[in-house]
Design an enzyme around this catalytic site. Structure first.
Site, PDB file in Angstrom:
ATOM      1  N   TRP A   1     -15.240  13.790 -11.635  1.00 56.71           N
ATOM      2  CA  TRP A   1     -14.331  13.421 -10.554  1.00 56.71           C
ATOM      3  C   TRP A   1     -13.512  14.606 -10.059  1.00 56.71           C
ATOM      4  CZ3 TRP A   1      -9.158  14.308 -11.331  1.00 56.71           C
ATOM      5  CH2 TRP A   1      -8.698  14.395 -12.653  1.00 56.71           C
TER       6      TRP A   1
ATOM      7  N   TRP B   1       1.655   1.992  -3.383  1.00 54.31           N
ATOM      8  CA  TRP B   1       0.630   2.686  -4.185  1.00 54.31           C
ATOM      9  C   TRP B   1       0.909   4.183  -4.202  1.00 54.31           C
ATOM     10  CZ3 TRP B   1      -3.017   1.771  -7.713  1.00 54.31           C
ATOM     11  CH2 TRP B   1      -3.509   0.465  -7.851  1.00 54.31           C
TER      12      TRP B   1
ATOM     13  N   GLU C   1       0.850  -1.208   0.000  1.00 54.18           N
ATOM     14  CA  GLU C   1       0.000   0.000   0.000  1.00 54.18           C
ATOM     15  C   GLU C   1       0.880   1.251   0.000  1.00 54.18           C
ATOM     16  OE1 GLU C   1      -3.308   0.107  -0.488  1.00 54.18           O
ATOM     17  OE2 GLU C   1      -3.206  -2.065  -0.670  1.00 54.18           O
TER      18      GLU C   1
ATOM     19  N   TRP D   1     -20.701  14.363 -18.006  1.00 52.79           N
ATOM     20  CA  TRP D   1     -20.899  14.576 -16.562  1.00 52.79           C
ATOM     21  C   TRP D   1     -22.112  15.469 -16.337  1.00 52.79           C
ATOM     22  CZ3 TRP D   1     -18.096  11.207 -14.168  1.00 52.79           C
ATOM     23  CH2 TRP D   1     -16.778  10.918 -14.547  1.00 52.79           C
TER      24      TRP D   1
ATOM     25  N   ASN E   1      -9.788   4.327   3.770  1.00 49.86           N
ATOM     26  CA  ASN E   1      -9.598   4.067   2.339  1.00 49.86           C
ATOM     27  C   ASN E   1     -10.800   3.398   1.676  1.00 49.86           C
ATOM     28  OD1 ASN E   1      -8.034   3.811  -0.161  1.00 49.86           O
ATOM     29  ND2 ASN E   1      -8.095   1.633   0.315  1.00 49.86           N
TER      30      ASN E   1
ATOM     31  N   TRP F   1      -8.627   9.405  -7.458  1.00 50.70           N
ATOM     32  CA  TRP F   1      -9.916   9.820  -8.026  1.00 50.70           C
ATOM     33  C   TRP F   1     -10.039   9.336  -9.469  1.00 50.70           C
ATOM     34  CZ3 TRP F   1     -14.507  11.594  -6.474  1.00 50.70           C
ATOM     35  CH2 TRP F   1     -14.617  11.995  -5.146  1.00 50.70           C
TER      36      TRP F   1
HETATM   37  P1  FAD Z   1      -2.554   2.491   5.313  1.00 51.97           P
HETATM   38  O1  FAD Z   1      -3.508   1.483   4.828  1.00 51.97           O
HETATM   39  O2  FAD Z   1      -1.976   2.309   6.664  1.00 51.97           O
HETATM   40  O3  FAD Z   1      -1.398   2.589   4.226  1.00 51.97           O
HETATM   41  C1  FAD Z   1      -0.080   3.073   4.529  1.00 51.97           C
HETATM   42  C2  FAD Z   1       0.269   4.217   3.601  1.00 51.97           C
HETATM   43  O4  FAD Z   1       0.274   3.784   2.257  1.00 51.97           O
HETATM   44  C3  FAD Z   1      -0.716   5.365   3.646  1.00 51.97           C
HETATM   45  O5  FAD Z   1      -0.434   6.220   4.733  1.00 51.97           O
HETATM   46  C4  FAD Z   1      -0.505   6.026   2.293  1.00 51.97           C
HETATM   47  O6  FAD Z   1       0.612   6.888   2.305  1.00 51.97           O
HETATM   48  C5  FAD Z   1      -0.189   4.830   1.407  1.00 51.97           C
HETATM   49  N1  FAD Z   1      -1.415   4.365   0.729  1.00 51.97           N
HETATM   50  C6  FAD Z   1      -2.302   3.451   1.172  1.00 51.97           C
HETATM   51  N2  FAD Z   1      -3.257   3.239   0.235  1.00 51.97           N
HETATM   52  C7  FAD Z   1      -2.967   4.040  -0.804  1.00 51.97           C
HETATM   53  C8  FAD Z   1      -3.580   4.284  -2.077  1.00 51.97           C
HETATM   54  N3  FAD Z   1      -4.665   3.626  -2.487  1.00 51.97           N
HETATM   55  N4  FAD Z   1      -3.021   5.198  -2.898  1.00 51.97           N
HETATM   56  C9  FAD Z   1      -1.900   5.876  -2.535  1.00 51.97           C
HETATM   57  N5  FAD Z   1      -1.265   5.677  -1.346  1.00 51.97           N
HETATM   58  C10 FAD Z   1      -1.798   4.784  -0.496  1.00 51.97           C
HETATM   59  N6  FAD Z   1      -3.959   8.991   0.140  1.00 51.97           N
HETATM   60  C11 FAD Z   1      -3.231  10.053   0.514  1.00 51.97           C
HETATM   61  O7  FAD Z   1      -2.192   9.883   1.184  1.00 51.97           O
HETATM   62  N7  FAD Z   1      -3.602  11.316   0.163  1.00 51.97           N
HETATM   63  C12 FAD Z   1      -4.720  11.563  -0.570  1.00 51.97           C
HETATM   64  O8  FAD Z   1      -5.004  12.723  -0.890  1.00 51.97           O
HETATM   65  C13 FAD Z   1      -5.533  10.455  -0.935  1.00 51.97           C
HETATM   66  N8  FAD Z   1      -6.694  10.647  -1.616  1.00 51.97           N
HETATM   67  C14 FAD Z   1      -7.461   9.553  -1.954  1.00 51.97           C
HETATM   68  C15 FAD Z   1      -8.650   9.761  -2.674  1.00 51.97           C
HETATM   69  C16 FAD Z   1      -9.440   8.667  -3.042  1.00 51.97           C
HETATM   70  C17 FAD Z   1     -10.711   8.896  -3.837  1.00 51.97           C
HETATM   71  C18 FAD Z   1      -9.053   7.370  -2.681  1.00 51.97           C
HETATM   72  C19 FAD Z   1      -9.895   6.191  -3.077  1.00 51.97           C
HETATM   73  C20 FAD Z   1      -7.876   7.156  -1.977  1.00 51.97           C
HETATM   74  C21 FAD Z   1      -7.063   8.242  -1.612  1.00 51.97           C
HETATM   75  N9  FAD Z   1      -5.869   8.060  -0.892  1.00 51.97           N
HETATM   76  C22 FAD Z   1      -5.100   9.143  -0.553  1.00 51.97           C
HETATM   77  C23 FAD Z   1      -5.335   6.707  -0.630  1.00 51.97           C
HETATM   78  C24 FAD Z   1      -5.733   6.077   0.711  1.00 51.97           C
HETATM   79  O9  FAD Z   1      -7.115   6.165   0.890  1.00 51.97           O
HETATM   80  C25 FAD Z   1      -5.029   6.708   1.909  1.00 51.97           C
HETATM   81  O10 FAD Z   1      -3.645   6.778   1.676  1.00 51.97           O
HETATM   82  C26 FAD Z   1      -5.254   5.887   3.171  1.00 51.97           C
HETATM   83  O11 FAD Z   1      -6.627   5.796   3.457  1.00 51.97           O
HETATM   84  C27 FAD Z   1      -4.527   6.514   4.324  1.00 51.97           C
HETATM   85  O12 FAD Z   1      -4.770   5.824   5.512  1.00 51.97           O
HETATM   86  P2  FAD Z   1      -3.615   5.033   6.245  1.00 51.97           P
HETATM   87  O13 FAD Z   1      -2.434   5.913   6.419  1.00 51.97           O
HETATM   88  O14 FAD Z   1      -4.204   4.437   7.467  1.00 51.97           O
HETATM   89  O15 FAD Z   1      -3.283   3.910   5.173  1.00 51.97           O
END
Ligand code: FAD
Length: 476
Positions: free
Chosen positions: A355, A274, A271, A302, A337, A378
């Protein structure tokens, strides 16, 4: 040392190199010009305010002071360097087109003054140009990207914080002069219950996550109803209070010692990757927050839907899982997430709203609003992105709620007006018989909204619009 998205002292390559080279003066420049960098949203400004305060205290504890300026970094950084007679300026790289352009200007201005300008990788495992496909291009699909990263990546050794930093008589604004904390209204009142910005809190959070929750990450990461189902590290990563390299090392070493199981821990690192992948897209696609990665989407029909957009953004769509997510976002500056995917899908599919409007709302309200991850995610959800969700995948907000908020705790917390509904009806209150609604004190259309759109109708309309787009694409 010019701090940007790297508000930490330890494991900071630019700061480490600066300290090796001689006495270090620390600088932060708050940019407001949209031509120089994407202006921060309100929630991110809240975070920055507190994070700068912690950084400033840390710098003071090493004998230094953080010099704060506001305005165009292109002029301010070379001017400051000249004013204090710096032999060089050090920073960690940024990857968005406007930021790169700003940094290139600063670099040439410093060179013209006969000063060194040295930049480093301080916020990614691997920089966007490092992991290449066999043909030398960049990856557009996550899984092969992750495999390639995993097979090559070796974390560099940790770098300690400098022993000593220097004070200077350069003039500085105070953090309060930047007016980063929201006023009239102050909608951030609950943020500090959820978050503690700063390097120390970031490392504590990492430690606490690795001490327990990471071991169930593979299954729990989709469960917004559980406390600590994910790390909550995203805003700390966004502002560089912890580096992904530090996270990588901590995870790998605990796997190696057998303290944590490899399966869940590697899922967690994937993750983190990602985020890296989003930076590959940001680097290779200018204007990721504005331009459809898949240009076919330029033709998407849209809808305007201002009333529906308002219902979505205020958590009043009548779909409890969507509303819970949007209220969590407003109140804490963060959303789980799984729920980000559900709410983003609801806006772009059920409501057929562009979006980019949702992305902007998230940009303004997320404390972790990230120039790469936000637009890339997005676009992924809307179907216009690289490695996008298939266009026909329309998240069902009812079954998603039943599956991932299976205890109902998430909806009950964020939509307290539904708290007394039995679990059976919690994710679709309009299906509850009158006497059940009465007993739970729910009056649809009064205490809680009726659905803004019928699920089946919304799904059918989205599929028709997406199929029409696909037909155009196939014909082109
Ligand atoms: P954990 O599950 O603990 O993951 C660890 C780290 O991995 C996160 O802190 C983050 O840096 C990274 N990560 C995890 N999932 C993703 C992902 N799908 N894409 C990119 N990085 C990821 N993340 C952001 O950091 N900033 C945003 O502005 C952002 N906008 C989002 C918008 C949408 C519509 C969606 C669907 C996802 C978005 N995310 C974003 C990705 C993800 O939702 C968050 O990173 C995550 O929820 C953060 O929680 P966590 O630190 O507990 O994640």
């Amino acid at each position: 040392m010019w701090f940007r998205n790297d508000l930490r002292l330890a494991d900071n390559p630019a700061l480490h190199a600066a300290a090796q080279a001689g006495p270090v003066i620390c600088v932060y420049v708050f940019e407001e010009d949209p031509a120089a960098a994407r202006p921060l949203g309100g929630a991110a400004k809240w975070w920055l305010d507190k994070s700068l305060a912690r950084l400033s205290e840390q710098i003071a504890s090493k004998g230094g002071g953080l010099i704060i300026r506001r305005g165009a970094a292109r002029a301010i950084v070379p001017d400051l360097a000249a004013e204090c007679g710096a032999s060089g300026v050090y920073w960690n790289r940024r990857y968005e087109a406007r930021e790169r352009d700003t940094d290139a200007h600063v670099k040439s201005a410093l060179k013209a003054q006969d000063r060194t300008a040295e930049s480093f990788n301080g916020s990614l495992l691997t920089e966007p140009w490092t992991v290449k496909t066999k043909s030398g291009g960049h990856y557009r699909v996550f899984t092969p990207y992750w495999k390639a990263l995993l097979s090559d990546y070796v974390a560099p050794p940790p770098l300690g914080a400098p022993e000593k930093l220097s004070a200077s008589d350069l003039s500085s604004l105070s953090i309060d002069d930047l007016s980063l904390h929201p006023t009239s209204p102050d909608w951030s009142v609950e943020f500090s219950d959820a978050w503690t910005p700063g390097e120390a809190a970031a490392l504590d959070r990492l430690e606490a996550f690795l001490d327990g929750p990471v071991s169930n990450y593979g299954t729990d990461r989709n469960r917004p109803d559980l406390d600590q189902s994910s790390s909550g590290l995203s805003p700390h990563l966004r502002f560089g209070e912890v580096s992904p390299v530090t996270i990588w090392r901590a995870v790998r070493s605990r796997i190696d010692t057998g303290e944590i199981g490899a399966k869940d821990a590697m899922k967690f690192l994937s993750e983190v990757a990602w985020r890296e992948f989003s930076y590959v897209l940001l680097f290779n696609e200018e204007d990721l927050e504005k331009v459809n990665y898949n240009r076919t989407f330029d033709e998407m029909a849209w809808r305007r839907g201002d009333d529906e957009f308002r219902a979505w953004s205020t958590g009043m769509t009548g779909y409890p899982m969507v509303d819970a997510g949007m209220r969590q976002l407003w109140r804490t500056g963060w959303m789980h997430n799984r729920v980000r995917m559900i709410t983003a899908s609801f806006l772009t599919k059920h409501l057929l709203i562009d979006w980019r409007r949702g992305e902007k709302w998230f940009w303004d309200t997320l404390v972790d609003a990230d120039p790469a991850s936000n637009p890339a995610s997005w676009q992924w959800t809307a179907g216009s992105g690289a490695d996008a969700a298939p266009y026909f995948r329309v998240f069902n907000p009812i079954t998603q709620g039943q599956k991932f908020d299976e205890t109902g705790a998430y909806v009950r917390h964020w939509c307290p007006e539904l708290a007394k509904l039995p679990l059976e009806y919690l994710h679709a209150p309009w299906e509850a018989p009158e006497d059940v609604l009465d007993a739970a004190g729910v009056r649809l259309g009064e205490t809680y909204p009726r659905p803004v759109i019928d699920h089946a109708d919304g799904r059918a309309r989205a599929l028709a619009a997406y199929e029409a787009l696909k037909t155009k694409q196939d014909a082109a």
